[in-house]
Structures are given as structure tokens and as C-alpha cells.
Design a protein around this motif. Structure first.
Motif, PDB file in Angstrom:
ATOM      1  N   LEU A 184       0.847  -1.192   0.000  1.00  0.00           N
ATOM      2  CA  LEU A 184       0.000   0.000   0.000  1.00  0.00           C
ATOM      3  C   LEU A 184       0.884   1.243   0.000  1.00  0.00           C
ATOM      4  O   LEU A 184       1.661   1.469   0.935  1.00  0.00           O
ATOM      5  CB  LEU A 184      -0.919   0.010   1.223  1.00  0.00           C
ATOM      6  N   THR A 185       0.760   2.050  -1.049  1.00  0.00           N
ATOM      7  CA  THR A 185       1.452   3.334  -1.134  1.00  0.00           C
ATOM      8  C   THR A 185       0.420   4.429  -0.900  1.00  0.00           C
ATOM      9  O   THR A 185      -0.474   4.627  -1.722  1.00  0.00           O
ATOM     10  CB  THR A 185       2.130   3.511  -2.495  1.00  0.00           C
ATOM     11  N   LEU A 186       0.546   5.119   0.202  1.00  0.00           N
ATOM     12  CA  LEU A 186      -0.444   6.108   0.611  1.00  0.00           C
ATOM     13  C   LEU A 186       0.089   7.509   0.338  1.00  0.00           C
ATOM     14  O   LEU A 186       1.175   7.873   0.799  1.00  0.00           O
ATOM     15  CB  LEU A 186      -0.770   5.938   2.100  1.00  0.00           C
ATOM     16  N   ILE A 187      -0.658   8.300  -0.432  1.00  0.00           N
ATOM     17  CA  ILE A 187      -0.280   9.670  -0.793  1.00  0.00           C
ATOM     18  C   ILE A 187      -1.170  10.629  -0.006  1.00  0.00           C
ATOM     19  O   ILE A 187      -2.397  10.570  -0.103  1.00  0.00           O
ATOM     20  CB  ILE A 187      -0.432   9.900  -2.304  1.00  0.00           C
ATOM     21  N   LEU A 188      -0.544  11.506   0.762  1.00  0.00           N
ATOM     22  CA  LEU A 188      -1.267  12.408   1.654  1.00  0.00           C
ATOM     23  C   LEU A 188      -1.064  13.854   1.213  1.00  0.00           C
ATOM     24  O   LEU A 188       0.069  14.316   1.058  1.00  0.00           O
ATOM     25  CB  LEU A 188      -0.778  12.218   3.093  1.00  0.00           C
ATOM     26  N   LEU A 225       3.969  -0.965   3.761  1.00  0.00           N
ATOM     27  CA  LEU A 225       3.326   0.341   3.722  1.00  0.00           C
ATOM     28  C   LEU A 225       4.364   1.415   3.411  1.00  0.00           C
ATOM     29  O   LEU A 225       5.439   1.447   4.018  1.00  0.00           O
ATOM     30  CB  LEU A 225       2.656   0.654   5.066  1.00  0.00           C
ATOM     31  N   VAL A 226       4.029   2.292   2.463  1.00  0.00           N
ATOM     32  CA  VAL A 226       4.853   3.447   2.122  1.00  0.00           C
ATOM     33  C   VAL A 226       3.956   4.673   2.161  1.00  0.00           C
ATOM     34  O   VAL A 226       2.857   4.666   1.585  1.00  0.00           O
ATOM     35  CB  VAL A 226       5.506   3.304   0.729  1.00  0.00           C
ATOM     36  N   VAL A 227       4.395   5.733   2.847  1.00  0.00           N
ATOM     37  CA  VAL A 227       3.614   6.965   2.966  1.00  0.00           C
ATOM     38  C   VAL A 227       4.374   8.093   2.276  1.00  0.00           C
ATOM     39  O   VAL A 227       5.553   8.332   2.570  1.00  0.00           O
ATOM     40  CB  VAL A 227       3.349   7.338   4.436  1.00  0.00           C
ATOM     41  N   ILE A 228       3.687   8.778   1.363  1.00  0.00           N
ATOM     42  CA  ILE A 228       4.257   9.905   0.623  1.00  0.00           C
ATOM     43  C   ILE A 228       3.406  11.137   0.910  1.00  0.00           C
ATOM     44  O   ILE A 228       2.174  11.075   0.812  1.00  0.00           O
ATOM     45  CB  ILE A 228       4.292   9.622  -0.892  1.00  0.00           C
ATOM     46  N   ALA A 229       4.047  12.232   1.273  1.00  0.00           N
ATOM     47  CA  ALA A 229       3.349  13.494   1.535  1.00  0.00           C
ATOM     48  C   ALA A 229       3.651  14.473   0.415  1.00  0.00           C
ATOM     49  O   ALA A 229       4.759  14.489  -0.142  1.00  0.00           O
ATOM     50  CB  ALA A 229       3.765  14.079   2.881  1.00  0.00           C
ATOM     51  N   ALA A 230       2.650  15.319   0.085  1.00  0.00           N
ATOM     52  CA  ALA A 230       2.785  16.269  -1.025  1.00  0.00           C
ATOM     53  C   ALA A 230       2.288  17.636  -0.605  1.00  0.00           C
ATOM     54  O   ALA A 230       1.181  17.762  -0.071  1.00  0.00           O
ATOM     55  CB  ALA A 230       2.015  15.775  -2.250  1.00  0.00           C
ATOM     56  N   THR A 231       3.113  18.653  -0.833  1.00  0.00           N
ATOM     57  CA  THR A 231       2.698  20.045  -0.673  1.00  0.00           C
ATOM     58  C   THR A 231       2.525  20.654  -2.064  1.00  0.00           C
ATOM     59  O   THR A 231       2.437  19.930  -3.056  1.00  0.00           O
ATOM     60  CB  THR A 231       3.723  20.837   0.144  1.00  0.00           C
ATOM     61  N   GLU A 232       2.487  21.995  -2.126  1.00  0.00           N
ATOM     62  CA  GLU A 232       2.302  22.643  -3.420  1.00  0.00           C
ATOM     63  C   GLU A 232       3.495  22.444  -4.340  1.00  0.00           C
ATOM     64  O   GLU A 232       3.329  22.338  -5.557  1.00  0.00           O
ATOM     65  CB  GLU A 232       2.064  24.150  -3.236  1.00  0.00           C
ATOM     66  N   GLU A 233       4.703  22.363  -3.799  1.00  0.00           N
ATOM     67  CA  GLU A 233       5.902  22.338  -4.623  1.00  0.00           C
ATOM     68  C   GLU A 233       6.855  21.204  -4.282  1.00  0.00           C
ATOM     69  O   GLU A 233       7.930  21.120  -4.880  1.00  0.00           O
ATOM     70  CB  GLU A 233       6.662  23.669  -4.479  1.00  0.00           C
TER      71      GLU A 233
END
Length: 422
Positions: A14-18, A75-83
Motif C-alpha cells: 500500500l502506497t499512501l499519498i497524503l 506500507l509506504v507513505v508519501i506526503a505532497a505540498t504545493e511544490e
């Protein structure tokens, strides 16, 4: 106790993008504080909207429950901001790093969590909160520097009159808000997620690409190796049986079953449409299921109630999409219950469950400038960007010059102008 490899259910990746965009969550937190004060005066409980801490708590609960399903789940968690996008769990270096998780642990000691072998819930809590805090702080610093640079530039180029100063402040604040209101870099995060998934799949294939024909790996003679090296050697029957061979491999626990879950709160970025669709096609080709969860604010002034781009990706990869209802469903632990009920079950058993279905997906193209759904559009012949109206001078996406030509007199157009982007 039976070994996990003998379980009928294969391990899941599961790759979770937040989505952790600063403007979106800061705006919601201010609205939440104001609404909670008004409700507290009437002795009423909070009705949302969810804030970033609520979503992080939900992600941690979902990760812990996911690790309990199978000790070999990853489990892999990836976080994303505007840039910026970043893998926040597992982190580079230190305990429980990506290399050890990919290889399944060093001597079986990596992970060592309360639930799973390859998911350490203690490290998950620490790394996710630390990673989100780092990304948010860097995004805030960039926004402050951008605002200061814009203010300094306006001061140098403007006169010292009062009227001009007022216009300068308005233009500076407008430019700052326009930069801050950009959505999360979901396309970049999804690209990183697919690369990470491929890395795990290559490791589980013993170094062979995840896109290779898995039926060739099941052969007992050298013909399979020659086919892998030369791209041939397999007949039409082998190609038709590749899907069944991969399914049998999954059922025997030989391969990871990959999927991605995108938790989004900010509006879609129209300029990312092509990149997102390319990611969706790549995920569909490599049999990666994309699930989507959109968390609307449910407050005045917030028009984003759904994510059409996310709906199209979910429909393309046969995943599950959910727009979380506004109100009490987002607070008091209810958000964790909703997400675990919908997104925790693995794809292999979803056919027997009553999960939300996408019945009306808007597949119309959207203008890259305004985000509106359109039926007739102007298309750049360089980057295939879509616009409702013809750009004035250059393509807003790739910068190609726009030229206007006239049809010949005998062409039936009567001298009508034709727009062409080059």
C-alpha cells in the motif's frame, strides 16, 4: 501458528499519498476553530471540517490496521505540498529505512512492530508526524520568501504615492494568495509512488521488471530465460495466459499485490491533467489499483466538493473512490472508521463487499487555465494542453508561440481565421 506464506491472501503493498498543502489545511483549521467556539457556546459537539491532525491520526490508524492483515504487508507513505513531495515513511537512513523494507528486513528484525513484520507502528507514528512537520515548515518558509521578494520588487518599481502603495499591497497579497492556493503536487507524488511500487515489484520478482511477462518465469527450461532476454520465444498462448499466471502467482503469495491510496483535500491542479492521466495509464498497465479519497471542507467559499481528476484515475484502474461527507463524519474518530471501512479491504475481496461505486464520472476535458469542463477546446499541438479560449501570445503550459493563419479564399472559409499553436 501457520506461516504467512501459506495464507490464501497474498501480501499487499500500500502506497499512501497524503495531501498536506499549507493553505488548504490552515484555512480549514481557522474555520474549525471559529465553528467550534460557536458550537461550544450552545453546548454542541464539533461538526468539522477535519483538520490536518485528524487526517494524520486516521492515516496512522489505517496503517496499523493494514499491518495486522498480513505480517508481510508493506506500507509506504508519501506526503505532497504545493511544490514538494517526499517519502516520509520509511525514511532514508536510520532504523527501518527503505532499503531494509524493500529487501524484507535484515535477519527478520527490521520492522519489529506491534502488528506486522515489515511495518513498525512506532516508527510509523514518529516518521509520519516528523515528515509532515518538515514539509509544512519548508512550504511556509518558501511562501514567506516569495511574499517578501514580491513586496521588495513592487517597492522598487512603484512610486511613493499613497494610491500606488495601496495598489501595491493589493497586488502583492493577490499574488501571494494565488501562489498559496495552488493544489498539491499529486502528479509528482503519484509518479514517485509508481516508481517505489516498481522497486518493490522488481525485488519480489528477483530482479526482473514488474512489467515482464510473468508466465516466462514459471518455465522450468531455458526457453523462459531466452524469451526474457530477447523479448520473444513466447507464443500467443503464453501471452494470453500471462494474466492467469500472474493471478496464480499472487494467490500463492509469491508476489506483492500493489495499490495506491490518494487522500486529497485541495482542488485539482489543471496543469497536471496530462501527467495524472499518464500515471493512470501506467498504473493500469502494471496492474496497480488506485483508490481515491477526497475530503471536502463543507464551508462557505470552498467550491471543491469532488476531484474529477481523481475520479477518472480511479475509474481507469478499477479502484474505489469516496468523497467523505461533511460534518460529523470528519471528526471524533469517525474519519478513521469511514476510511478503514472503505479502503482497508484488499482488492482481492472487494467483489464480495458493498463498497462505493463510481456511476457518473465526468470524462469531459477541462481547460488548463480555468479548470472548467468544456466540449469544444483549443489544443496546443506541442504539449496537447487544452484551453477554452485561444491563448493570446504563448501556450500557458509549454510556452509555444501562438500564431494565427488565414484560410485560402477558395477553401470555403471566406477568410476566416484559424488558431494554431506551435
Amino acid at each position: 501458528m501457520a506461516d504467512s506464506s501459506s495464507s490464501s491472501s497474498p501480501p499487499n503493498l500500500l502506497t499512501l499519498i497524503l495531501d498536506v498543502t499549507t493553505y488548504t489545511w490552515t484555512h480549514r483549521q481557522l474555520n474549525r476553530i471559529a465553528r467550534d467556539k460557536a458550537l461550544a457556546a450552545k453546548n454542541k459537539p464539533s461538526t468539522g471540517p477535519a483538520i490536518l491532525d485528524d487526517v494524520i491520526t486516521t492515516v496512522l490508524a489505517l496503517g496499523a490496521a493494514f499491518s495486522c492483515l498480513n505480517r508481510d504487508n508493506v506500507l509506504v507513505v508519501i506526503a505532497a505540498t504545493e511544490e514538494e513531495v517526499s517519502v516520509i515513511y520509511p525514511r532514508k537512513g536510520g532504523e527501518g529505512n527503505m532499503e531494509e523494507v524493500v529487501m524484507g528486513g535484515a535477519g527478520g528484525d527490521v520492522g519489529g512492530g506491534e502488528c506486522g513484520e515489515r511495518v513498525d507502528t512506532g516508527l510509523l507514528n514518529d516518521y509520519v508526524r516528523l515528515g509532515v512537520a518538515e514539509l509544512v515548515n519548508r512550504a511556509a518558509e518558501r511562501a514567506e520568501k516569495r511574499a517578501a521578494a514580491a513586496a521588495a520588487k513592487e517597492q522598487q518599481s512603484s512610486s511613493s504615492s499613497t494610491t500606488t502603495n495601496e495598489q501595491q499591497q493589493q497586488s502583492t497579497s493577490a499574488s501571494t494568495n494565488s501562489n498559496c492556493k495552488n493544489g498539491a503536487a499529486i502528479a509528482s507524488a503519484l509518479s514517485l509512488a509508481l516508481c517505489t511500487i516498481n522497486r518493490f515489484m522488481v525485488a519480489s520478482h528477483a530482479g526482473v521488471s514488474a512489467l515482464a511477462n510473468t508466465s516466462l518465469l514459471q518455465r522450468k527450461d531455458d526457453e523462459g530465460i531466452l524469451a526474457l532476454m530477447g523479448g520473444g520465444g513466447g507464443d500467443d498462448g503464453d501471452k494470453s495466459n500471462s494474466q492467469s499466471s500472474q493471478n496464480s502467482a499472487h494467490s500463492k503469495g509469491m508476489l506483492l499485490s500493489p495499490r495506491a491510496l490518494i487522500i486529497q483535500a485541495s482542488p485539482d491542479r489543471t496543469s497536471d491533467y496530462n501527467a495524472l492521466m499518464n500515471c493512470a495509464f501506467a498504473a493500469n498497465k502494471s496492474e496497480v489499483v488506485i483508490d481515491g479519497c477526497f475530503i471536502p471542507a463543507g464551508v462557505k467559499g470552498d467550491t471543491a466538493k469532488d476531484s474529477p481528476f481523481l475520479q477518472q484515475m480511479v475509474d481507469q484502474t478499477r479502484g474505489v473512490y469516496l468523497s467523505v461527507p461533511s460534518g460529523a463524519a470528519q471528526v471524533g474518530g469517525a474519519l478513521s472508521e469511514v476510511l478503514m471501512s472503505v479502503f482497508l479491504p484488499p482488492p482481492i475481496i472487494r467483489g464480495a463487499m458493498n463498497l462505493p461505486k463510481l456511476n457518473n464520472v465526468d470524462f469531459r476535458a477541462r481547460c488548463f487555465e480555468t479548470g472548467e469542463s468544456i466540449d469544444v477546446a483549443q489544443i496546443c499541438n506541442q504539449c496537447l494542453s487544452i484551453f477554452k479560449e485561444r491563448p493570446k501570445e504563448v501556450c500557458l503550459t509549454c510556452g509555444a508561440r501562438v500564431r494565427t493563419t488565414k484560410k485560402k479564399a477558395g477553401g470555403g472559409g471566406g477568410g476566416a481565421k484559424k488558431m494554431k499553436l506551435r
